[in-house]
Design an enzyme around this catalytic site. Structure first.
Site, short mmCIF file in Angstrom:
data_model
loop_
_atom_site.label_atom_id
_atom_site.label_comp_id
_atom_site.label_asym_id
_atom_site.label_seq_id
_atom_site.Cartn_x
_atom_site.Cartn_y
_atom_site.Cartn_z
N GLY A 14 0.78 -1.23 0.00
CA GLY A 14 0.00 0.00 0.00
C GLY A 14 0.81 1.28 0.00
O GLY A 14 0.32 2.32 0.46
N ASN A 16 1.50 3.03 -2.60
CA ASN A 16 0.79 3.96 -3.51
C ASN A 16 -0.46 4.52 -2.84
O ASN A 16 -0.79 5.69 -3.03
CB ASN A 16 0.45 3.26 -4.83
N LEU A 86 -4.03 -6.91 -7.27
CA LEU A 86 -3.46 -8.00 -8.05
C LEU A 86 -4.48 -8.84 -8.83
O LEU A 86 -4.10 -9.78 -9.51
CB LEU A 86 -2.62 -8.92 -7.14
N ASN A 103 -5.38 2.71 -13.14
CA ASN A 103 -4.42 1.76 -12.58
C ASN A 103 -3.01 2.33 -12.72
O ASN A 103 -2.72 3.07 -13.65
CB ASN A 103 -4.52 0.44 -13.37
N HIS A 105 0.88 1.17 -13.29
CA HIS A 105 1.69 0.02 -13.72
C HIS A 105 3.17 0.43 -13.70
O HIS A 105 3.51 1.51 -14.22
CB HIS A 105 1.26 -0.43 -15.12
N ASP A 146 -3.87 -3.90 -18.85
CA ASP A 146 -2.93 -2.80 -19.09
C ASP A 146 -3.12 -2.15 -20.46
O ASP A 146 -2.19 -1.55 -21.01
CB ASP A 146 -1.46 -3.25 -18.94
N GLU A 176 6.11 6.37 -9.49
CA GLU A 176 4.74 5.98 -9.09
C GLU A 176 4.11 6.92 -8.07
O GLU A 176 2.97 7.37 -8.25
CB GLU A 176 4.73 4.56 -8.52
C1 GRF Z 1 3.38 -1.08 -7.52
O1 GRF Z 1 4.61 -1.33 -8.11
C2 GRF Z 1 2.34 -0.82 -8.59
O2 GRF Z 1 2.84 -0.17 -9.69
C3 GRF Z 1 1.92 -2.21 -8.95
O3 GRF Z 1 1.93 -2.92 -7.73
C4 GRF Z 1 2.85 -2.31 -6.81
C5 GRF Z 1 2.08 -2.00 -5.55
O4 GRF Z 1 2.84 -1.53 -4.50
N1 GRF Z 1 0.66 -2.19 -9.67
P1 GRF Z 1 2.14 -0.90 -3.21
O5 GRF Z 1 1.18 -1.93 -2.64
O6 GRF Z 1 1.43 0.35 -3.62
O7 GRF Z 1 3.25 -0.62 -2.24
#
Ligand code: GRF
Length: 196
Positions: A14, A16, A86, A103, A105, A146, A176
């Site tokens: 988490g 992000n 996921l 999303n 990526h 994607d 990100e």
């Molecule tokens: C990130 O690398 C994102 O781009 C991908 O999954 C990862 C998630 O990381 N889709 P987090 O759970 O946000 O730390």
């Protein structure tokens, strides 16, 4: 004008989600408000981050899309942000939130994306190919994995010494965590104009 209610879908650490929470605190994310976090894994640390920020966090198995849709309706969600989620959402689900799911990526789409490209595999593939530049992409979600329209990208240079782990960390820190909050704000702003 009312803010767009945001649901963030997670499955892992988490970071992000944390970047979005921080952006809200720093008034970078102002056109939307995070109202709900949904995790496809009951033990995801992202749930803890949500609770600490006083955001309701609910575990819903990805297979139970009816439960997901019910929650989204209950919270009057206008935008879904997939932040390390996921599971792949069905066409039925995606159709219900057309242009309202985005999303993040961890590569420059169309490189190293699609089925099987998630987590460290993405960075491993970039290093194996020998590209010198990678990065991150925020895009709309459609039925192709994607494959939706690109909203924002940021490049990250690869170093000779990079491992999949070091590259994953830098792509998160340099790309990100910056482009996801910024893209979320710009999509919320656009949705508000439409809803006016
Ligand atoms: C990130 O690398 C994102 O781009 C991908 O999954 C990862 C998630 O990381 N889709 P987090 O759970 O946000 O730390």
């Amino acid at each position: 004008m009312e803010k767009i209610n945001i649901a963030v879908f997670v499955s892992g650490g988490g970071t992000n989600l944390q970047a979005l929470i921080d952006a809200q605190k720093q008034n970078i994310l102002v056109s939307g408000s995070i109202k709900l976090v949904i995790s496809s894994k009951s033990e995801a640390y992202a749930m803890e981050r949500a609770k600490r920020a006083s955001i309701p966090a609910v575990y819903v198995p990805a297979s139970d899309e009816e439960a997901l849709l019910k929650l989204l309706k209950e919270y009057n969600i206008g935008l879904i942000v997939l932040a390390g989620y996921l599971s792949i959402l069905s066409e039925y689900f995606v159709d219900r939130y057309r242009d309202r799911i985005i999303n993040i990526h961890p590569s420059l789409i169309p490189s190293f994306c699609g089925k099987g490209f998630y987590g460290l595999y993405v960075h491993e593939a970039a290093l194996n190919y020998g590209v010198k530049v990678t990065g991150a992409t925020v895009h709309y979600v459609n039925k192709e994995v994607d494959g939706g329209q690109i909203i924002s990208q940021k490049a990250v240079y690869i170093r000779e010494s990079d491992t999949p782990e070091s590259l994953q960390k830098r792509v998160m820190e340099e790309a990100e965590w910056e482009i996801l909050p910024a893209a979320t704000e710009s999509v919320c702003r656009r949705l508000r104009l439409i809803e006016r």
